[in-house]
Design a protein around this motif. Structure first.
Motif, PDB file in Angstrom:
ATOM      1  N   PHE A  14      -7.968  10.579  10.966  1.00  0.00           N
ATOM      2  CA  PHE A  14      -8.145   9.689  12.128  1.00  0.00           C
ATOM      3  C   PHE A  14      -8.087  10.436  13.453  1.00  0.00           C
ATOM      4  O   PHE A  14      -8.461   9.878  14.481  1.00  0.00           O
ATOM      5  CB  PHE A  14      -7.037   8.611  12.168  1.00  0.00           C
ATOM      6  N   PRO A  63      -9.952  -6.671  -6.534  1.00  0.00           N
ATOM      7  CA  PRO A  63      -9.415  -5.300  -6.471  1.00  0.00           C
ATOM      8  C   PRO A  63     -10.039  -4.426  -7.553  1.00  0.00           C
ATOM      9  O   PRO A  63     -10.909  -4.901  -8.288  1.00  0.00           O
ATOM     10  CB  PRO A  63      -7.919  -5.515  -6.746  1.00  0.00           C
ATOM     11  N   GLY A  64      -9.639  -3.175  -7.560  1.00  0.00           N
ATOM     12  CA  GLY A  64     -10.063  -2.270  -8.647  1.00  0.00           C
ATOM     13  C   GLY A  64     -11.267  -1.422  -8.308  1.00  0.00           C
ATOM     14  O   GLY A  64     -11.851  -0.767  -9.158  1.00  0.00           O
ATOM     15  N   ASP A  81      -5.266  11.447   7.014  1.00  0.00           N
ATOM     16  CA  ASP A  81      -6.024  10.208   7.204  1.00  0.00           C
ATOM     17  C   ASP A  81      -7.390  10.502   7.822  1.00  0.00           C
ATOM     18  O   ASP A  81      -8.300   9.691   7.773  1.00  0.00           O
ATOM     19  CB  ASP A  81      -5.274   9.305   8.203  1.00  0.00           C
ATOM     20  N   TYR A 105       0.829  -1.212   0.000  1.00  0.00           N
ATOM     21  CA  TYR A 105       0.000   0.000   0.000  1.00  0.00           C
ATOM     22  C   TYR A 105       0.863   1.261   0.000  1.00  0.00           C
ATOM     23  O   TYR A 105       0.557   2.226  -0.677  1.00  0.00           O
ATOM     24  CB  TYR A 105      -0.965   0.019   1.187  1.00  0.00           C
ATOM     25  N   ARG A 119       1.651 -14.014  -6.532  1.00  0.00           N
ATOM     26  CA  ARG A 119       1.914 -13.730  -5.111  1.00  0.00           C
ATOM     27  C   ARG A 119       1.486 -14.891  -4.213  1.00  0.00           C
ATOM     28  O   ARG A 119       1.642 -14.850  -3.008  1.00  0.00           O
ATOM     29  CB  ARG A 119       1.167 -12.459  -4.687  1.00  0.00           C
ATOM     30  N   VAL A 152       0.629   7.737   9.083  1.00  0.00           N
ATOM     31  CA  VAL A 152       1.351   6.664   9.781  1.00  0.00           C
ATOM     32  C   VAL A 152       0.642   5.364   9.393  1.00  0.00           C
ATOM     33  O   VAL A 152      -0.522   5.156   9.764  1.00  0.00           O
ATOM     34  CB  VAL A 152       1.318   6.869  11.318  1.00  0.00           C
ATOM     35  N   GLN A 153       1.285   4.529   8.602  1.00  0.00           N
ATOM     36  CA  GLN A 153       0.649   3.317   8.070  1.00  0.00           C
ATOM     37  C   GLN A 153       0.204   2.402   9.205  1.00  0.00           C
ATOM     38  O   GLN A 153       0.979   2.095  10.111  1.00  0.00           O
ATOM     39  CB  GLN A 153       1.646   2.576   7.157  1.00  0.00           C
ATOM     40  N   LEU A 154      -1.067   2.019   9.149  1.00  0.00           N
ATOM     41  CA  LEU A 154      -1.596   1.082  10.169  1.00  0.00           C
ATOM     42  C   LEU A 154      -1.686  -0.311   9.556  1.00  0.00           C
ATOM     43  O   LEU A 154      -1.796  -0.423   8.341  1.00  0.00           O
ATOM     44  CB  LEU A 154      -2.998   1.555  10.601  1.00  0.00           C
ATOM     45  N   GLY A 159     -10.165   0.359  -3.229  1.00  0.00           N
ATOM     46  CA  GLY A 159      -8.719   0.554  -2.983  1.00  0.00           C
ATOM     47  C   GLY A 159      -8.161   1.763  -3.718  1.00  0.00           C
ATOM     48  O   GLY A 159      -7.643   2.696  -3.081  1.00  0.00           O
ATOM     49  N   PRO A 160      -8.278   1.788  -5.058  1.00  0.00           N
ATOM     50  CA  PRO A 160      -7.773   2.965  -5.785  1.00  0.00           C
ATOM     51  C   PRO A 160      -8.454   4.275  -5.367  1.00  0.00           C
ATOM     52  O   PRO A 160      -7.836   5.337  -5.387  1.00  0.00           O
ATOM     53  CB  PRO A 160      -8.085   2.616  -7.246  1.00  0.00           C
TER      54      PRO A 160
HETATM   55  N1  LIG Z   1      -2.777   5.217   8.090  1.00  0.00           N
HETATM   56  C1  LIG Z   1      -3.376   4.370   7.211  1.00  0.00           C
HETATM   57  N2  LIG Z   1      -4.189   4.890   6.267  1.00  0.00           N
HETATM   58  C2  LIG Z   1      -4.805   4.076   5.340  1.00  0.00           C
HETATM   59  O1  LIG Z   1      -5.585   4.553   4.490  1.00  0.00           O
HETATM   60  C3  LIG Z   1      -4.538   2.681   5.388  1.00  0.00           C
HETATM   61  C4  LIG Z   1      -3.716   2.188   6.403  1.00  0.00           C
HETATM   62  N3  LIG Z   1      -3.127   3.039   7.287  1.00  0.00           N
HETATM   63  N4  LIG Z   1      -3.496   0.867   6.527  1.00  0.00           N
HETATM   64  C5  LIG Z   1      -4.070  -0.075   5.587  1.00  0.00           C
HETATM   65  C6  LIG Z   1      -5.309   0.433   4.919  1.00  0.00           C
HETATM   66  C7  LIG Z   1      -5.625  -0.296   3.643  1.00  0.00           C
HETATM   67  N5  LIG Z   1      -5.445   0.711   2.623  1.00  0.00           N
HETATM   68  C8  LIG Z   1      -5.470   0.408   1.265  1.00  0.00           C
HETATM   69  C9  LIG Z   1      -4.985   1.293   0.333  1.00  0.00           C
HETATM   70  C10 LIG Z   1      -4.967   0.954  -1.021  1.00  0.00           C
HETATM   71  C11 LIG Z   1      -5.415  -0.285  -1.428  1.00  0.00           C
HETATM   72  C12 LIG Z   1      -5.341  -0.658  -2.863  1.00  0.00           C
HETATM   73  O2  LIG Z   1      -4.799   0.095  -3.664  1.00  0.00           O
HETATM   74  N6  LIG Z   1      -5.900  -1.833  -3.218  1.00  0.00           N
HETATM   75  C13 LIG Z   1      -5.853  -2.303  -4.609  1.00  0.00           C
HETATM   76  C14 LIG Z   1      -5.120  -3.649  -4.696  1.00  0.00           C
HETATM   77  C15 LIG Z   1      -3.707  -3.539  -4.167  1.00  0.00           C
HETATM   78  C16 LIG Z   1      -3.019  -4.909  -4.262  1.00  0.00           C
HETATM   79  O3  LIG Z   1      -2.984  -5.411  -5.397  1.00  0.00           O
HETATM   80  O4  LIG Z   1      -2.578  -5.427  -3.231  1.00  0.00           O
HETATM   81  C17 LIG Z   1      -7.295  -2.532  -5.097  1.00  0.00           C
HETATM   82  O5  LIG Z   1      -8.158  -2.775  -4.220  1.00  0.00           O
HETATM   83  O6  LIG Z   1      -7.500  -2.436  -6.292  1.00  0.00           O
HETATM   84  C18 LIG Z   1      -5.920  -1.184  -0.500  1.00  0.00           C
HETATM   85  C19 LIG Z   1      -5.944  -0.827   0.855  1.00  0.00           C
HETATM   86  C20 LIG Z   1      -5.165   1.905   3.173  1.00  0.00           C
HETATM   87  N7  LIG Z   1      -5.073   1.812   4.473  1.00  0.00           N
END
Ligand SMILES: Nc1nc(=O)c2c([nH]1)NC[C@@H]1CN(c3ccc(C(=O)N[C@@H](CCC(=O)O)C(=O)O)cc3)C=[N+]21
Length: 285
Positions: free
Chosen positions: A114, A259-260, A112, A41, A235, A88-90, A263-264
């Motif tokens: 939060f 996906p798709g 975020d 991510y 993967r 801060v990535q969770l 997430g995006p």
């Molecule tokens: N402080 C913080 N802020 C967040 O916003 C945050 C976080 N922590 N921790 C985790 C979650 C999860 N999250 C995602 C972001 C992008 C995709 C994303 O791009 N997903 C693609 C697929 C990606 C892949 O192929 O693995 C899709 O759904 O098409 C998914 C999940 C943000 N998060």
């Protein structure tokens, strides 16, 4: 796709700001530890920043870092004028108190959304948060962009997390939906879900929501990002949502794919929050 359209809009606005006042929005991301999904991510976020012209700063800290070490970097970014958003990535490693760490982020840079004050204002009528959390904001943006009527509709949010379910429920009721939140302690959730015109599922259970649960014509937003074993994919796993996509497509009027889908949109909203933070800081419209 909507996320791409939004990224194109952001690219144009970043360029306009740079040419007008020489300021480029900056996003700082702090990643503690090396969870594979978090690394993915964070990489996606960095690529997205670069694609729209937002500066991205990244700090990677070892799993065994202390709370204080993380907060030291947050303070550095709080005071760095070239940084307009801090993420801060969770999840953080379990030895840390997430709320303690997140509270250190300056509310003006809490892209975020939060921070308790941002969630508090989201929960209050007549107040607006500085930032709305990216995933819920992305869900509502999808409904808007596809002209889905929210006002007066019955909405069900599945899941009640601080970062998705609760803010999503608040956003839906701010747009005059009648909202139910079903969760792990709800008996027979299908009895509630079957009346929903709009469903946002953020529960983290692969393929839990069946097509038979849905009201014909319902709009379903699937936030689930559940990895399931898949020998055919490079993967070794693939992502599936909370919703049985094939079944739901036969009953619902729209279902977001995983996906798709969401997430995006989450990433597009993060870029949008970072841009609006830079605009607010520099009084730029
Ligand atoms: N402080 C913080 N802020 C967040 O916003 C945050 C976080 N922590 N921790 C985790 C979650 C999860 N999250 C995602 C972001 C992008 C995709 C994303 O791009 N997903 C693609 C697929 C990606 C892949 O192929 O693995 C899709 O759904 O098409 C998914 C999940 C943000 N998060």
């Amino acid at each position: 796709m909507v996320a791409k359209q939004i990224r194109d809009e952001i690219t144009a606005e970043v360029l306009k700001m740079k040419e007008a006042i020489g300021v480029v929005p900056g996003l700082a991301v702090i990643l503690v530890g090396d969870r594979k999904d978090s690394v993915t991510y964070v990489r996606n976020k960095k690529k997205a920043c670069e694609s729209v012209g937002i500066n991205s700063f990244e700090v990677r800290l070892p799993e065994d870092s202390t709370e204080q070490e993380v907060i030291k970097f947050i303070s550095k970014f709080n005071n760095d004028p070239s940084v307009h958003g801090i993420l801060v990535q969770l999840p953080l490693p379990s030895h840390m108190d997430e709320q303690n760490v997140l509270n250190a982020v300056d509310i003006e840079k809490d892209v975020d959304g939060f921070h308790p004050l941002n969630i508090g204002r989201l929960a209050m009528r007549g107040r607006d948060p500085l930032f709305v959390p990216c995933t819920p904001k992305g869900c509502i943006e999808l409904l808007h962009r596809y002209a889905v009527e929210i006002k007066g509709k019955r909405a069900v949010v599945i899941g009640r997390s601080n970062i998705v379910g609760m803010p999503a429920a608040l956003l839906l009721q701010r747009e005059d939906a009648t909202v139910s939140i079903v969760h792990s302690r709800t008996k027979n959730p299908e009895e509630i879900i079957k009346h929903a015109d709009i469903i946002i599922s953020a529960v983290g259970q692969p393929n839990m929501v069946r097509g038979s649960w849905l009201k014909p014509g319902a709009v379903v937003i699937d936030v689930g990002i559940n990895p399931v074993e898949d020998a055919n994919s490079p993967r070794g796993y693939k992502l599936v949502g909370d919703v049985c996509y094939e079944e739901a497509c036969k009953v619902a009027s729209a279902v977001t794919p995983v996906p798709g889908g969401v997430g995006p949109m989450t990433i597009a909203m993060l870029l949008s929050n970072t841009l609006s933070s830079a605009k607010r800081t520099h009084n730029f419209q």
